[in-house]
Design an enzyme around this catalytic site. Structure first.
Site, short mmCIF file in Angstrom:
data_model
loop_
_atom_site.label_atom_id
_atom_site.label_comp_id
_atom_site.label_asym_id
_atom_site.label_seq_id
_atom_site.Cartn_x
_atom_site.Cartn_y
_atom_site.Cartn_z
N LYS A 277 0.88 -1.33 0.01
CA LYS A 277 0.18 -0.21 -0.07
C LYS A 277 1.01 1.19 0.03
CE LYS A 277 -4.32 1.35 2.10
NZ LYS A 277 -5.75 1.02 2.73
N GLU A 360 -20.34 -4.48 9.22
CA GLU A 360 -21.33 -3.61 10.12
C GLU A 360 -22.18 -4.61 10.81
OE1 GLU A 360 -20.27 -3.01 6.87
OE2 GLU A 360 -19.19 -1.18 7.23
N ARG A 388 -26.09 -1.38 5.85
CA ARG A 388 -25.69 -2.56 5.79
C ARG A 388 -26.06 -3.48 7.03
NH1 ARG A 388 -20.90 -4.23 2.66
NH2 ARG A 388 -21.49 -3.55 0.50
C1 LIG Z 1 -19.47 -1.30 3.88
C2 LIG Z 1 -18.06 -0.29 3.70
N1 LIG Z 1 -17.71 -0.13 5.15
C3 LIG Z 1 -16.54 0.66 5.27
C4 LIG Z 1 -16.14 1.02 3.95
C5 LIG Z 1 -15.00 1.95 4.33
N2 LIG Z 1 -13.54 1.79 3.58
C6 LIG Z 1 -13.39 1.99 2.41
S1 LIG Z 1 -11.91 1.56 2.13
C7 LIG Z 1 -11.81 0.57 3.48
C8 LIG Z 1 -10.66 -0.49 3.45
C9 LIG Z 1 -10.36 -1.45 2.40
O1 LIG Z 1 -9.33 -2.31 2.50
P1 LIG Z 1 -8.92 -3.11 1.34
O2 LIG Z 1 -10.15 -3.63 0.67
O3 LIG Z 1 -7.79 -3.84 1.83
O4 LIG Z 1 -8.18 -2.08 0.16
P2 LIG Z 1 -6.99 -1.37 0.37
O5 LIG Z 1 -7.45 0.27 0.52
O6 LIG Z 1 -5.92 -1.74 1.31
O7 LIG Z 1 -6.30 -1.25 -0.87
C10 LIG Z 1 -12.78 0.72 4.12
C11 LIG Z 1 -12.85 0.08 5.53
C12 LIG Z 1 -16.57 0.75 3.04
N3 LIG Z 1 -16.22 1.54 1.63
N4 LIG Z 1 -17.55 0.18 2.80
#
Ligand SMILES: Cc1ncc(C[n+]2csc(CCOP(=O)(O)OP(=O)(O)O)c2C)c(N)n1
Length: 610
Positions: A277, A360, A388
């Site tokens: 990342k 959630e 959700r």
């Molecule tokens: C239902 C939901 N809850 C929380 C989020 C907030 N959120 C956006 S990106 C993220 C982390 C995602 O991590 P990952 O899939 O590993 O992607 P990375 O950013 O590490 O590439 C979160 C928790 C979301 N988009 N959707």
């Protein structure tokens, strides 16, 4: 001319040589850092997905093939490659390029995204549609290891595994969600990451594929032999997916080989890609959590403005204070420890803090269990993500009238993330949950007081909804002077973040000789109709201002209850965000567009008293 300047679609990527493929990755990185430093956005996730995106465009054609990005916050390189390079500097701005995939923006964006963990299910749906309709295109889901903490991802994987549908699920594994990843799956992935399979693949790649052109011209026997050596029974395998990897997600050549292989397998494949990342940008790599979602920053140093105090911070601070005297309090978040302001709480009370990952529903059901056994759970989730957990709020919490406190953050407009993230539905869904109390602070001190009351005085489910960002101090008029004016010609009802705007509007019309009776609701469920009824008996005109969708808004309840009380109105007007599909932009622009700014509200008041 740079290489990037000549790229407008997947086919342009296909024409690049191996060395150009490597070069374009660094050009993409530079552009992403440069433009995002001006617009803000999801920096670290995009930097980590550059090689993967280039490889995807080399192997697939996104004008036809369907790439479903999970969350979609990692789609910047894809947007730049597919004809949006010149407009990319408008990212997340009013009328600009969206920070998430948007089919309305380009046919290359296969599906809308914003909320995590649905990509596998969506891609499976597309694959099945393709097969049933006898069409020819490839389907790919791209999800992060963070998205894999959401149960919906497993529902998709389970179904994909037995579907026989040719499709590729790419697990972009950087070991991070927004902050460090959590949960048992993260442990499994860490174990796979360091297994020798990774090195095996590298060696194999160098010794065989690296020498023989075309790169992916394997014969089936070799493939099977290598696969047997690479895979070590893991969850994906056990589900019935063809597991490939792990592969170095920053080696374009290796990625292209692996993707082509996965595609040729013509079955449900999970390709495990290891990325870093923030890759290629020292400050983002060093602190990927800080650079996950950013505002403006200095592209050279990564320096950002000092963050201001927000509603989320006040919630976190207040919860710490309450927890010091009420030992039954626990804090719960779903992958948003920083965003919801719970970081300090997590440090101060590590044994009373739970980050369940992007789950959630789990957060709410777990809170219900805790409450049933005597704890007082405080669940902090953004308004749009709490959608959700609607069923869990009804089935697990409400039906037993359990005392769970919901801190509903990012209620109302959120600005640049757009329609997937605005918190415009919560007032409708929260008020439909039996027994739910809904409180709406319009400044920090009200939030402190309401959280204290919600935890220490209320029973049953209680939600507190508050907006993104900082307190709006922009209301000079004291509340009392705007109430119970003898000459009021209209009753204005509002709550929460809209209150300061309503105050301004009332000041504006007062300047033109129109007195109004402004009623601010602290609690919108259950609703005390009496003060409103009393006021409209005099004014006969009612304007209800809410930063929500129109369906099941508080105005609807007020109107039907006044009707039942046989109170007739001359004029009744609801000001809100209609169907709730509000695009991205600066909040001020969006409010103007929807007639929710003080000047527009003032005009509406003048219209109804005419
Ligand atoms: C239902 C939901 N809850 C929380 C989020 C907030 N959120 C956006 S990106 C993220 C982390 C995602 O991590 P990952 O899939 O590993 O992607 P990375 O950013 O590490 O590439 C979160 C928790 C979301 N988009 N959707």
């Amino acid at each position: 001319l740079s290489i990037l300047d000549k790229i407008n679609c997947s086919n342009d990527i296909k024409a690049l040589s191996d060395s150009e493929l490597v070069d374009i990755c660094s050009e993409l990185r530079q552009k992403i850092v440069q433009d995002v430093s001006q617009t803000g956005g999801h920096l670290a996730s995009n930097l980590g997905a550059v090689e993967l995106t280039v490889a995807l465009h080399k192997v697939y054609d996104t004008s036809r093939d369907r790439i479903v990005f999970d969350v979609g916050h990692q789609c910047y390189a894809h947007k730049i490659i597919t004809g949006r390079r010149d407009r990319f500097c408008t990212l997340r701005q009013t009328d600009g390029i969206s920070g998430f995939p948007k089919p309305r923006e380009a046919k290359d964006d296969a599906f809308i995204a914003g909320h995590a963990s649905n990509s596998v299910a969506v891609a499976l749906g597309m694959a099945r549609a393709r097969t049933l309709m006898n069409e020819k295109y490839d389907v790919v889901a791209v999800l992060g290891d963070g998205a894999l903490t959401g149960g919906l991802a497993y529902e998709g994987l389970e179904n994909a595994a037995v579907s026989n549908e040719p499709m590729v699920i790419i697990l972009n594994d950087n070991g991070m969600s927004i902050s460090g990843n959590v949960g048992g799956m993260d442990k499994i992935l860490s174990a796979i990451r360091v297994k020798e399979g990774y090195l095996e693949f590298k060696r194999y790649y160098r010794e065989t594929v690296g020498k023989v052109e075309p790169l992916y011209n394997f014969n089936h026997k070799v493939k099977e032999a290598v696969k047997r050596r690479l895979i070590h029974g893991n969850l994906f395998d056990d589900l019935g997916l063809y597991y490939l990897g792990p592969v170095d997600g920053h080696d374009v050549g290796q990625l292209i080989t692996a993707l082509q292989w996965a595609k040729d397998l013509k079955q449900p494949v999970l390709l495990h890609v290891i990325t870093t990342k923030g890759k290629g940008c020292d400050y983002a790599e060093a602190d990927p959590s800080k650079y996950h979602g950013v505002g403006k920053f200095d592209p050279q140093s990564g320096k950002m403005d000092e963050p201001k105090m927000t509603y989320s911070d006040i919630m976190g601070e207040t919860l710490c204070k309450i927890a010091s005297k009420e030992h039954r309090v626990v804090g719960i978040t779903a992958a948003m420890t920083d965003g919801t302001g719970l970081k300090t709480f997590s440090k101060k009370y590590p044994s009373r803090f739970y980050d369940v990952g992007i789950s959630e529903g789990c957060a709410v059901s777990m809170a219900a269990g805790m409450s049933k056994q005597g704890l007082i759970p405080v669940v902090a989730i953004y308004s749009s993500f709490l959608q959700r957990a609607y069923d869990m709020m009804i089935h697990d919490v409400s039906l037993q009238n359990l005392h769970v406190v919901f801190c509903v953050d990012r209620a109302g407009l959120v600005g640049n993330d757009g329609e997937t993230h605005h918190g415009l539905f919560d007032v409708s869904y929260l008020r439909s949950v039996p027994g739910m109390t809904v409180l709406c602070p319009s400044n920090y001190s009200e939030l402190e007081r309401m959280l204290e009351e919600a935890v220490c005085e209320y029973s049953g489910p209680v939600a507190i909804r508050y907006p993104r960002g900082t307190e709006n101090k922009d209301c000079t008029e004291s509340r009392d002077s705007l109430r119970n004016n003898l000459n009021s010609q209209a009753t204005i009802v509002t709550y929460g973040a809209m209150y300061p705007y309503a105050v301004k509007a009332c000041e504006l019309v007062r300047g033109e000789g129109i007195d109004t009776d402004l009623i601010k609701l602290d609690k919108i469920a259950p609703l005390d109709i009496e003060p409103i009824a009393e006021s409209v008996r005099e004014t006969k005109n009612l304007l209800v201002i809410e930063d929500v969708i129109s369906r099941a808004c508080v105005g609807e309840e007020i109107s039907s209850r006044l009707n039942c009380m046989n109170i007739n109105l001359n004029k009744l007007l609801f000001l809100n965000y209609g169907n709730g599909i509000v695009r991205q932009g600066a909040n001020a622009d969006l409010m103007k567009q929807y007639g929710m700014d003080p000047e527009s509200i003032a005009q509406k008041i003048k219209d109804i008293v005419k």
